[in-house]
Design an enzyme around this catalytic site. Structure first.
Site, PDB file in Angstrom:
ATOM      1  N   ASP A 158       6.375  29.806  45.327  1.00 60.85           N
ATOM      2  CA  ASP A 158       6.425  28.517  45.097  1.00 60.85           C
ATOM      3  C   ASP A 158       4.932  27.966  44.917  1.00 60.85           C
ATOM      4  O   ASP A 158       4.337  27.186  45.247  1.00 60.85           O
ATOM      5  CB  ASP A 158       6.768  27.610  46.523  1.00 60.85           C
ATOM      6  CG  ASP A 158       7.198  26.180  46.155  1.00 60.85           C
ATOM      7  OD1 ASP A 158       7.388  25.826  45.012  1.00 60.85           O
ATOM      8  OD2 ASP A 158       6.929  25.438  47.248  1.00 60.85           O
ATOM      9  N   ASP A 180       1.034  27.970  52.159  1.00 58.52           N
ATOM     10  CA  ASP A 180       2.434  27.554  52.541  1.00 58.52           C
ATOM     11  C   ASP A 180       3.308  28.662  51.786  1.00 58.52           C
ATOM     12  O   ASP A 180       3.589  28.616  50.571  1.00 58.52           O
ATOM     13  CB  ASP A 180       2.775  26.179  51.629  1.00 58.52           C
ATOM     14  CG  ASP A 180       4.208  25.865  52.097  1.00 58.52           C
ATOM     15  OD1 ASP A 180       4.748  26.469  52.802  1.00 58.52           O
ATOM     16  OD2 ASP A 180       4.699  24.924  51.635  1.00 58.52           O
TER      17      ASP A 180
END
Length: 333
Positions: free
Chosen positions: A207, A224
């Site tokens: 991502d 993340d």
């Protein structure tokens, strides 16, 4: 589609007291300073402590991942950090655990990483980020994930469309046009995946958009890894590109100039850029629909439950169908 506000949600039990007490199981004292960060899938907070400054506490969405899957995320980030690849990895408690339980939630604590949103306006910055991604992928290719998701057309495409259809998410008057265009998208996506079937599938960030990169005076820091998965290298590259075709080709050349210092890039993967973009669009729509019972979603995405939004999606997917017919971006090594 309406939000069931009368029903409780698991995160309703995540009170400030639970958050602070969970962090204090790491042997630190919290000051009471608490700031919710921009996260919807999980709940993520900046927590101020008396002795170590701020840290980040991440409370995983109940029922999403099993523990083995989360621990593989942690291990990957730790391996990257150990190899001096700037990834923000979870902290371990005194007992060595990175994934812990408190108040009915699974949580992890991360160091606070200051930084600014990257702009990638210079060739040097793009090449620098490319070097770090090349190193990330070189390490990612060294061993496989065993529990993380694998990026595929079924999981991210067909399953997303089925969810939207079976749960009557799309307004009735737009269903025919919406599902007609989604059906039209899959043959060229499948053809592109077949044409790139010699691409290596490796461990990725998964991502890697600009919101998951923090830039400091020393360069980028990747944060993340919640969506890290197995997939083609270009999945971590295409979200760094923007603008018209010529601009994207120049940006790509800069990124790959750094990337190629550490990892060979297979040009066949370039034909996957628009298919991957399409799958991300479909997955995003289904994700919003799946999470609509979480009160945070109707509050922060009020436009999702409107006719105008779905009209725009039909138009966007038609434009994406045209993009799938275009030749892939070119890049000269």
């Amino acid at each position: 589609m309406t939000a069931p506000h009368s029903q409780s949600h698991p995160y309703d039990a995540l009170t400030p007291e639970i958050i602070l007490e969970a962090v204090e199981t790491y042997g630190t004292r919290c000051t009471g300073g608490l700031l919710a960060l921009n996260s919807y899938e999980n709940r993520v907070y900046r927590v101020d402590t008396e002795d170590g400054g701020p840290c980040v506490a991440k409370f995983y969405r109940p029922g999403r991942w099993d523990e083995a899957t989360i621990l593989e995320e942690h291990l990957f980030a730790q391996q990257l950090a150990e190899h001096e690849i700037p990834a923000v990895a979870p902290l371990a408690r005194r007992d060595g655990a990175t994934l812990n339980h408190y108040g009915g939630f699974r949580f992890a604590v991360f160091p606070w990483q200051p930084g600014r949103a990257p702009e990638l306006n210079s060739r040097a910055d793009r090449a620098l980020l490319g070097r770090y991604l090349g190193r990330l992928h070189r390490l990612g290719a060294a061993e496989p994930f065993r529990h993380r998701a694998r990026l595929g057309i079924e999981e991210f495409g067909h399953r997303s469309v089925r969810y939207l259809k079976e749960h009557d998410i799309v307004p009735e008057e737009l269903r025919a046009s919406f599902f007609a265009i989604t059906a039209y998208l899959f043959p060229p996506i499948e053809a592109a995946f077949r044409a790139a079937d010699d691409a290596a599938w490796i461990r990725l960030h998964g991502d890697c958009h600009l919101g998951n990169i923090l830039w400091t005076d020393t360069g980028p820091h990747l944060v993340d890894f919640d969506d890290c998965l197995t997939g083609p290298a270009v999945q971590d590259l295409w979200m760094l590109l923007s603008g018209e075709r010529e601009e994207m080709e120049l940006q790509l050349a800069d990124v790959l100039s750094g990337y190629g210092e550490f990892m060979e890039f297979n040009p066949a993967e370039l034909r996957l850029i628009e298919p991957l973009r399409t799958l991300r669009m479909l997955r995003y729509m289904a994700w919003l629909a799946e999470r609509w019972d979480d009160p945070a979603f109707p509050r922060n995405f009020p436009w999702f439950n409107t006719r105008r939004y779905w009209e725009e999606q039909v138009l966007t997917l038609k434009q994406q169908a045209a993009a799938l017919d275009e030749p892939p971006l070119s890049w000269m090594a």
